[in-house]
Design a protein around this motif. Structure first.
Motif, PDB file in Angstrom:
ATOM      1  N   LYS A  49       1.806   0.853   6.446  1.00 22.85           N
ATOM      2  CA  LYS A  49       3.083   1.559   6.362  1.00 22.85           C
ATOM      3  C   LYS A  49       4.225   0.596   6.048  1.00 22.85           C
ATOM      4  O   LYS A  49       5.100   0.895   5.229  1.00 22.85           O
ATOM      5  N   ALA A  50       4.221  -0.570   6.713  1.00 23.69           N
ATOM      6  CA  ALA A  50       5.286  -1.556   6.481  1.00 23.69           C
ATOM      7  C   ALA A  50       5.248  -2.084   5.049  1.00 23.69           C
ATOM      8  O   ALA A  50       6.288  -2.249   4.400  1.00 23.69           O
ATOM      9  N   LEU A  51       4.053  -2.342   4.551  1.00 21.30           N
ATOM     10  CA  LEU A  51       3.910  -2.843   3.187  1.00 21.30           C
ATOM     11  C   LEU A  51       4.369  -1.794   2.174  1.00 21.30           C
ATOM     12  O   LEU A  51       5.109  -2.102   1.230  1.00 21.30           O
ATOM     13  N   ALA A  52       3.966  -0.550   2.388  1.00 21.53           N
ATOM     14  CA  ALA A  52       4.376   0.529   1.484  1.00 21.53           C
ATOM     15  C   ALA A  52       5.892   0.710   1.521  1.00 21.53           C
ATOM     16  O   ALA A  52       6.534   0.885   0.470  1.00 21.53           O
ATOM     17  N   ARG A  53       6.468   0.639   2.702  1.00 25.07           N
ATOM     18  CA  ARG A  53       7.926   0.784   2.822  1.00 25.07           C
ATOM     19  C   ARG A  53       8.648  -0.365   2.119  1.00 25.07           C
ATOM     20  O   ARG A  53       9.685  -0.164   1.479  1.00 25.07           O
ATOM     21  N   SER A  54       8.091  -1.570   2.204  1.00 24.35           N
ATOM     22  CA  SER A  54       8.686  -2.719   1.518  1.00 24.35           C
ATOM     23  C   SER A  54       8.712  -2.501   0.016  1.00 24.35           C
ATOM     24  O   SER A  54       9.704  -2.797  -0.654  1.00 24.35           O
ATOM     25  N   GLY A  55       7.618  -1.975  -0.519  1.00 17.08           N
ATOM     26  CA  GLY A  55       7.572  -1.673  -1.949  1.00 17.08           C
ATOM     27  C   GLY A  55       8.587  -0.617  -2.337  1.00 17.08           C
ATOM     28  O   GLY A  55       9.254  -0.730  -3.364  1.00 17.08           O
ATOM     29  N   ILE A  79       3.310  -3.170  -4.715  1.00 21.36           N
ATOM     30  CA  ILE A  79       3.359  -3.437  -3.273  1.00 21.36           C
ATOM     31  C   ILE A  79       3.188  -2.133  -2.499  1.00 21.36           C
ATOM     32  O   ILE A  79       2.465  -2.080  -1.495  1.00 21.36           O
ATOM     33  N   ARG A  80       3.847  -1.081  -2.963  1.00 16.77           N
ATOM     34  CA  ARG A  80       3.675   0.228  -2.318  1.00 16.77           C
ATOM     35  C   ARG A  80       2.220   0.690  -2.403  1.00 16.77           C
ATOM     36  O   ARG A  80       1.650   1.178  -1.426  1.00 16.77           O
TER      37      ARG A  80
END
Length: 133
Positions: A49-55, A79-80
């Motif tokens: 979730k954090a990685l997807a949100r960063s993207g 990244i998402r």
């Protein structure tokens, strides 16, 4: 069989003993590791979730700067996608037979992150190309 334990409180010398079974078929021995991936589900889901949100944030930032279709927005998309793959791996951790799916999803996430790195390099070169014109 000794496997390293990857928890927040582990040290380099901490090991986890996993139960194994050995089967023999036509003279060939196979050792099977029987260990649940369920404990990894929540940390993987949070990471995904954090990685997807960063993207998504990177994509939003490029949109706010009118940098549509450039390397940075493409990197954000990759990244998402990597975050989505990690989250899917987390969902697969809940199944007994999900180990192969987890490995496949994590491999796909790594590929997405590698492509995001390439897009970041491209984004670095884009302003230099604009200056040459």
């Amino acid at each position: 069989l000794l496997l390293p334990s990857f928890g927040a409180t582990t040290t380099a010398t901490a090991f986890l003993t996993a139960p194994t079974t050995t089967k023999s078929t036509k003279g060939v021995s196979f050792t099977s590791l029987s260990m649940s991936l369920k404990p990894a589900a929540l940390p993987l889901m949070d990471s995904g979730k954090a990685l997807a949100r960063s993207g998504e944030l990177l994509i939003d930032w490029t949109s706010s700067k009118n940098l549509y279709g450039g390397g940075l927005s493409a990197a954000g998309a990759q990244i998402r996608n990597a975050g989505d793959c990690v989250a899917q791996a987390a969902a697969s951790c809940r199944f007994k037979t999900g180990a192969e799916l987890v490995v496949d999803e994590l491999r796909e996430a790594a590929t997405c992150l590698q492509e995001a790195t390439d897009k970041c390099r491209l984004a670095k070169e884009e302003p230099q190309a604009d200056e040459d014109v």
